[in-house]
Design a protein around this motif. Sequence first.
Motif, PDB file in Angstrom:
ATOM      1  N   ILE A  73      29.385  62.898  60.495  1.00 43.78           N
ATOM      2  CA  ILE A  73      30.668  63.449  59.993  1.00 43.78           C
ATOM      3  C   ILE A  73      31.111  62.650  58.742  1.00 43.78           C
ATOM      4  N   VAL A  74      31.452  63.176  57.632  1.00 44.86           N
ATOM      5  CA  VAL A  74      31.888  62.391  56.676  1.00 44.86           C
ATOM      6  C   VAL A  74      33.066  63.190  55.867  1.00 44.86           C
ATOM      7  N   MET A  75      34.311  62.312  55.513  1.00 52.47           N
ATOM      8  CA  MET A  75      35.441  62.866  55.107  1.00 52.47           C
ATOM      9  C   MET A  75      35.568  62.102  53.763  1.00 52.47           C
ATOM     10  N   LYS A  76      35.541  63.122  52.657  1.00 52.94           N
ATOM     11  CA  LYS A  76      35.484  62.571  51.195  1.00 52.94           C
ATOM     12  C   LYS A  76      36.634  63.759  50.520  1.00 52.94           C
ATOM     13  N   ASN A  77      37.589  62.973  50.051  1.00 54.57           N
ATOM     14  CA  ASN A  77      38.467  63.563  49.349  1.00 54.57           C
ATOM     15  C   ASN A  77      39.272  64.668  50.087  1.00 54.57           C
ATOM     16  N   GLY A  78      39.513  64.390  51.434  1.00 51.02           N
ATOM     17  CA  GLY A  78      40.258  65.268  52.394  1.00 51.02           C
ATOM     18  C   GLY A  78      39.245  66.428  52.852  1.00 51.02           C
ATOM     19  N   GLN A  79      38.272  66.242  52.394  1.00 53.67           N
ATOM     20  CA  GLN A  79      37.309  67.752  52.953  1.00 53.67           C
ATOM     21  C   GLN A  79      36.113  66.835  53.876  1.00 53.67           C
ATOM     22  N   GLU A  80      35.873  67.635  54.944  1.00 60.32           N
ATOM     23  CA  GLU A  80      34.980  67.065  55.828  1.00 60.32           C
ATOM     24  C   GLU A  80      33.662  67.907  55.726  1.00 60.32           C
ATOM     25  N   LYS A  81      32.479  67.274  55.950  1.00 62.39           N
ATOM     26  CA  LYS A  81      31.322  67.704  55.720  1.00 62.39           C
ATOM     27  C   LYS A  81      30.458  67.293  56.940  1.00 62.39           C
ATOM     28  N   LEU A  82      29.470  67.900  57.360  1.00 62.75           N
ATOM     29  CA  LEU A  82      28.367  67.329  58.517  1.00 62.75           C
ATOM     30  C   LEU A  82      27.156  67.487  57.761  1.00 62.75           C
ATOM     31  N   TYR A  83      26.601  66.143  57.927  1.00 60.64           N
ATOM     32  CA  TYR A  83      25.281  66.116  57.472  1.00 60.64           C
ATOM     33  C   TYR A  83      24.314  66.313  58.780  1.00 60.64           C
ATOM     34  N   ILE A  84      23.152  67.103  58.634  1.00 60.71           N
ATOM     35  CA  ILE A  84      22.539  67.174  59.845  1.00 60.71           C
ATOM     36  C   ILE A  84      21.100  66.563  59.307  1.00 60.71           C
ATOM     37  N   SER A  85      20.528  65.645  60.301  1.00 56.64           N
ATOM     38  CA  SER A  85      19.600  64.681  59.980  1.00 56.64           C
ATOM     39  C   SER A  85      18.429  64.714  61.112  1.00 56.64           C
ATOM     40  N   GLN A  86      17.111  64.352  60.887  1.00 56.94           N
ATOM     41  CA  GLN A  86      16.173  64.193  61.612  1.00 56.94           C
ATOM     42  C   GLN A  86      15.987  62.950  61.938  1.00 56.94           C
ATOM     43  N   LEU A  87      16.761  61.925  61.648  1.00 56.45           N
ATOM     44  CA  LEU A  87      16.742  60.545  61.985  1.00 56.45           C
ATOM     45  C   LEU A  87      17.567  60.265  63.253  1.00 56.45           C
ATOM     46  N   ALA A  88      17.092  59.399  64.086  1.00 58.93           N
ATOM     47  CA  ALA A  88      17.789  59.328  65.314  1.00 58.93           C
ATOM     48  C   ALA A  88      19.161  58.700  64.967  1.00 58.93           C
ATOM     49  N   ALA A  89      20.306  58.856  65.641  1.00 62.45           N
ATOM     50  CA  ALA A  89      21.386  58.277  65.525  1.00 62.45           C
ATOM     51  C   ALA A  89      21.458  56.623  65.558  1.00 62.45           C
ATOM     52  N   SER A  90      20.640  56.410  66.608  1.00 60.28           N
ATOM     53  CA  SER A  90      20.281  54.576  66.554  1.00 60.28           C
ATOM     54  C   SER A  90      19.770  54.090  65.287  1.00 60.28           C
ATOM     55  N   THR A  91      18.935  54.837  64.711  1.00 55.09           N
ATOM     56  CA  THR A  91      18.260  54.422  63.243  1.00 55.09           C
ATOM     57  C   THR A  91      19.428  54.412  62.333  1.00 55.09           C
ATOM     58  N   LEU A  92      20.212  55.483  62.434  1.00 55.10           N
ATOM     59  CA  LEU A  92      21.148  55.564  61.430  1.00 55.10           C
ATOM     60  C   LEU A  92      22.071  54.453  61.400  1.00 55.10           C
ATOM     61  N   ARG A  93      22.530  54.035  62.945  1.00 50.70           N
ATOM     62  CA  ARG A  93      23.418  52.933  63.007  1.00 50.70           C
ATOM     63  C   ARG A  93      22.896  51.717  62.666  1.00 50.70           C
ATOM     64  N   LYS A  94      21.716  51.638  63.009  1.00 52.35           N
ATOM     65  CA  LYS A  94      20.826  50.315  62.523  1.00 52.35           C
ATOM     66  C   LYS A  94      20.867  49.953  61.175  1.00 52.35           C
ATOM     67  N   ARG A  95      20.499  51.230  60.348  1.00 58.10           N
ATOM     68  CA  ARG A  95      20.427  50.991  58.892  1.00 58.10           C
ATOM     69  C   ARG A  95      22.045  50.695  58.288  1.00 58.10           C
ATOM     70  N   LEU A  96      23.032  51.299  58.913  1.00 56.21           N
ATOM     71  CA  LEU A  96      24.562  51.179  58.684  1.00 56.21           C
ATOM     72  C   LEU A  96      24.898  49.342  58.686  1.00 56.21           C
ATOM     73  N   SER A  97      24.258  49.012  60.191  1.00 56.34           N
ATOM     74  CA  SER A  97      24.744  47.586  60.126  1.00 56.34           C
ATOM     75  C   SER A  97      23.877  46.544  59.350  1.00 56.34           C
ATOM     76  N   GLU A  98      22.700  47.189  58.800  1.00 50.38           N
ATOM     77  CA  GLU A  98      21.688  46.216  57.899  1.00 50.38           C
ATOM     78  C   GLU A  98      22.398  46.632  56.393  1.00 50.38           C
ATOM     79  N   GLY A  99      23.384  47.339  56.285  1.00 49.00           N
ATOM     80  CA  GLY A  99      23.987  47.570  54.682  1.00 49.00           C
ATOM     81  C   GLY A  99      23.643  48.803  54.142  1.00 49.00           C
ATOM     82  N   GLY A 100      22.936  49.834  54.813  1.00 53.88           N
ATOM     83  CA  GLY A 100      22.763  51.179  54.109  1.00 53.88           C
ATOM     84  C   GLY A 100      21.534  51.692  54.185  1.00 53.88           C
ATOM     85  N   PHE A 101      20.452  51.193  53.258  1.00 52.71           N
ATOM     86  CA  PHE A 101      19.156  51.728  53.298  1.00 52.71           C
ATOM     87  C   PHE A 101      18.250  50.916  54.231  1.00 52.71           C
TER      88      PHE A 101
END
Length: 85
Positions: free
Chosen positions: A57-85
Amino acid sequence: MYLHVGNEYSVDIRDIVGIFDIENTTVGKCTKRLLDRAEKEKRCIYATMDMPKSFIIVMKNGQEKLYISQLAASTLRKRLSEGGF
């Protein structure tokens, strides 16, 4: 910084509200309603044509969008903790 969420999609990490596992969260009625409403309002962005594993779930300029991904939530969280990519 940006988080790559699948295929050619990246989101600004400052705009991320939450990262959720699709399998575990769609059991609840509230999450099902959230996803259904976003789909009807054309606010879902599919970063995959494969079986989805998570949604962001992303909120940008007051608008909510949902990105549906094939990546596991744990993988995305790990990428996030490592700075993104």
